[in-house]
Motif scaffolding. Structure first.
Motif, PDB file in Angstrom:
ATOM      1  N   ALA A 102       0.846  -1.196   0.000  1.00 12.70           N
ATOM      2  CA  ALA A 102       0.000   0.000   0.000  1.00 12.70           C
ATOM      3  C   ALA A 102       0.876   1.238   0.000  1.00 12.70           C
ATOM      4  N   VAL A 103       0.386   2.271  -0.700  1.00 10.84           N
ATOM      5  CA  VAL A 103       1.046   3.568  -0.715  1.00 10.84           C
ATOM      6  C   VAL A 103       0.021   4.599  -0.265  1.00 10.84           C
ATOM      7  N   THR A 108      -2.666  15.933  -4.288  1.00 10.00           N
ATOM      8  CA  THR A 108      -3.703  16.283  -5.263  1.00 10.00           C
ATOM      9  C   THR A 108      -4.902  16.988  -4.634  1.00 10.00           C
ATOM     10  N   HIS A 109      -5.062  16.853  -3.320  1.00  8.04           N
ATOM     11  CA  HIS A 109      -6.225  17.367  -2.576  1.00  8.04           C
ATOM     12  C   HIS A 109      -7.508  16.625  -2.936  1.00  8.04           C
ATOM     13  N   VAL A 110      -7.387  15.513  -3.638  1.00 10.37           N
ATOM     14  CA  VAL A 110      -8.553  14.728  -4.050  1.00 10.37           C
ATOM     15  C   VAL A 110      -8.461  13.344  -3.406  1.00 10.37           C
ATOM     16  N   ALA A 111      -9.462  13.022  -2.590  1.00 15.68           N
ATOM     17  CA  ALA A 111      -9.491  11.714  -1.932  1.00 15.68           C
ATOM     18  C   ALA A 111      -9.727  10.621  -2.965  1.00 15.68           C
ATOM     19  N   LYS A 112      -8.958   9.529  -2.815  1.00 17.04           N
ATOM     20  CA  LYS A 112      -9.057   8.456  -3.803  1.00 17.04           C
ATOM     21  C   LYS A 112      -8.466   7.179  -3.223  1.00 17.04           C
ATOM     22  N   ILE A 113      -9.103   6.064  -3.525  1.00 20.00           N
ATOM     23  CA  ILE A 113      -8.550   4.748  -3.209  1.00 20.00           C
ATOM     24  C   ILE A 113      -8.573   3.953  -4.505  1.00 20.00           C
ATOM     25  N   VAL A 114      -7.384   3.537  -4.934  1.00 18.99           N
ATOM     26  CA  VAL A 114      -7.244   2.812  -6.193  1.00 18.99           C
ATOM     27  C   VAL A 114      -6.455   1.541  -5.929  1.00 18.99           C
ATOM     28  N   GLU A 115      -6.882   0.450  -6.536  1.00 18.70           N
ATOM     29  CA  GLU A 115      -6.114  -0.790  -6.468  1.00 18.70           C
ATOM     30  C   GLU A 115      -5.489  -1.002  -7.850  1.00 18.70           C
ATOM     31  N   ASP A 116      -4.170  -1.177  -7.868  1.00 15.83           N
ATOM     32  CA  ASP A 116      -3.437  -1.362  -9.117  1.00 15.83           C
ATOM     33  C   ASP A 116      -2.606  -2.632  -9.030  1.00 15.83           C
ATOM     34  N   GLY A 118      -2.815  -5.348  -7.275  1.00 19.56           N
ATOM     35  CA  GLY A 118      -2.495  -5.807  -5.935  1.00 19.56           C
ATOM     36  C   GLY A 118      -1.917  -4.757  -5.007  1.00 19.56           C
ATOM     37  N   ILE A 119      -1.681  -3.554  -5.502  1.00 13.98           N
ATOM     38  CA  ILE A 119      -1.153  -2.472  -4.667  1.00 13.98           C
ATOM     39  C   ILE A 119      -2.254  -1.446  -4.451  1.00 13.98           C
ATOM     40  N   LEU A 120      -2.497  -1.117  -3.171  1.00  9.31           N
ATOM     41  CA  LEU A 120      -3.474  -0.072  -2.859  1.00  9.31           C
ATOM     42  C   LEU A 120      -2.775   1.283  -2.874  1.00  9.31           C
ATOM     43  N   LEU A 121      -3.355   2.241  -3.594  1.00 11.51           N
ATOM     44  CA  LEU A 121      -2.863   3.615  -3.646  1.00 11.51           C
ATOM     45  C   LEU A 121      -3.954   4.468  -3.004  1.00 11.51           C
ATOM     46  N   ILE A 122      -3.626   5.070  -1.861  1.00  7.98           N
ATOM     47  CA  ILE A 122      -4.652   5.744  -1.057  1.00  7.98           C
ATOM     48  C   ILE A 122      -4.276   7.196  -0.814  1.00  7.98           C
ATOM     49  N   VAL A 144      -4.819  -7.937   5.778  1.00  9.72           N
ATOM     50  CA  VAL A 144      -5.787  -7.325   4.870  1.00  9.72           C
ATOM     51  C   VAL A 144      -6.004  -5.873   5.294  1.00  9.72           C
ATOM     52  N   LEU A 145      -5.729  -4.961   4.364  1.00  2.88           N
ATOM     53  CA  LEU A 145      -5.925  -3.538   4.620  1.00  2.88           C
ATOM     54  C   LEU A 145      -7.243  -3.093   3.996  1.00  2.88           C
ATOM     55  N   LYS A 146      -8.074  -2.465   4.794  1.00  3.72           N
ATOM     56  CA  LYS A 146      -9.326  -1.876   4.316  1.00  3.72           C
ATOM     57  C   LYS A 146      -9.271  -0.395   4.633  1.00  3.72           C
ATOM     58  N   ALA A 147      -9.655   0.428   3.665  1.00  2.00           N
ATOM     59  CA  ALA A 147      -9.578   1.877   3.837  1.00  2.00           C
ATOM     60  C   ALA A 147     -10.896   2.526   3.456  1.00  2.00           C
ATOM     61  N   GLU A 148     -11.224   3.586   4.188  1.00  4.83           N
ATOM     62  CA  GLU A 148     -12.462   4.324   3.931  1.00  4.83           C
ATOM     63  C   GLU A 148     -12.168   5.822   4.006  1.00  4.83           C
ATOM     64  N   ILE A 149     -12.627   6.557   3.002  1.00  4.96           N
ATOM     65  CA  ILE A 149     -12.510   8.010   3.003  1.00  4.96           C
ATOM     66  C   ILE A 149     -13.675   8.564   3.810  1.00  4.96           C
ATOM     67  N   LYS A 150     -13.359   9.493   4.703  1.00  2.00           N
ATOM     68  CA  LYS A 150     -14.395  10.131   5.518  1.00  2.00           C
ATOM     69  C   LYS A 150     -14.310  11.640   5.334  1.00  2.00           C
ATOM     70  N   GLU A 151     -15.412  12.310   5.631  1.00  2.00           N
ATOM     71  CA  GLU A 151     -15.462  13.769   5.507  1.00  2.00           C
ATOM     72  C   GLU A 151     -15.870  14.364   6.847  1.00  2.00           C
TER      73      GLU A 151
END
Length: 158
Positions: A102-103, A108-116, A118-122, A144-151
């Motif tokens: 995971a990275v 960017t100031h833009v919240a994002k979770i991308v899987e590429d 097998g690598i999580l980019l958060i 296992v890493l789970k991520a959630e964007i919150k506001e």
């Protein structure tokens, strides 16, 4: 299970970070991904051993931090040197080179979770005064890493 709070691009908005005090208390780790990484200085007294920070382009930049939590290898970086505003390609290549799962990046100031592959980019987004204030809460459980964007709740005073 480990809980991780991830912030980036706070740009001096200590009031917004203060609203996350309960999240900080419950976290095992607190990551700050730069652009006013020293905003966390206000919280060192209470959370020193939990805080991990890297410098962003507004802080002198260029840092990346790779470490392991319970056998899960991850990287903290601001992201400007990898041109993340254009593409995540270079950042993804660096992750593969380092063998991380995971990275966590900002810039960017833009919240994002991308899987590429097998690598999580958060990217947790930002906490600036003039934008939607977002952050990320992640859990690491048995590899296992789970991520959630919150506001943050909308509040004119922050």
């Amino acid at each position: 299970m480990k809980k991780i709070l991830i912030l980036s691009d706070t740009h001096g908005n200590i009031k917004a970070i203060e609203k996350l005090r309960k999240e900080m208390e419950n976290a095992d780790y607190i990551f700050h991904l730069g652009d006013h990484f020293y905003d966390m200085d206000s919280f060192v007294k209470d959370f020193d051993k939990k805080i991990y920070s890297v410098r962003g382009n507004c802080d002198g930049g260029g840092e990346e931090y790779v470490f392991d939590i319970d056998g899960y290898k991850m990287m903290l970086v601001h992201g400007d040197y990898y041109h993340v505003k254009m593409s995540l390609y270079r950042l993804s290549l660096r992750a593969r080179e380092l063998g991380v799962y995971a990275v966590f990046y900002g810039h960017t100031h833009v919240a994002k979770i991308v899987e590429d592959e097998g690598i999580l980019l958060i990217n947790p987004g930002c906490m600036t005064r003039f934008s939607k204030k977002t952050y990320c809460v992640a859990t690491l459980d048995n590899g296992v890493l789970k991520a959630e964007i919150k506001e943050l709740e909308k509040n004119e005073s922050i």
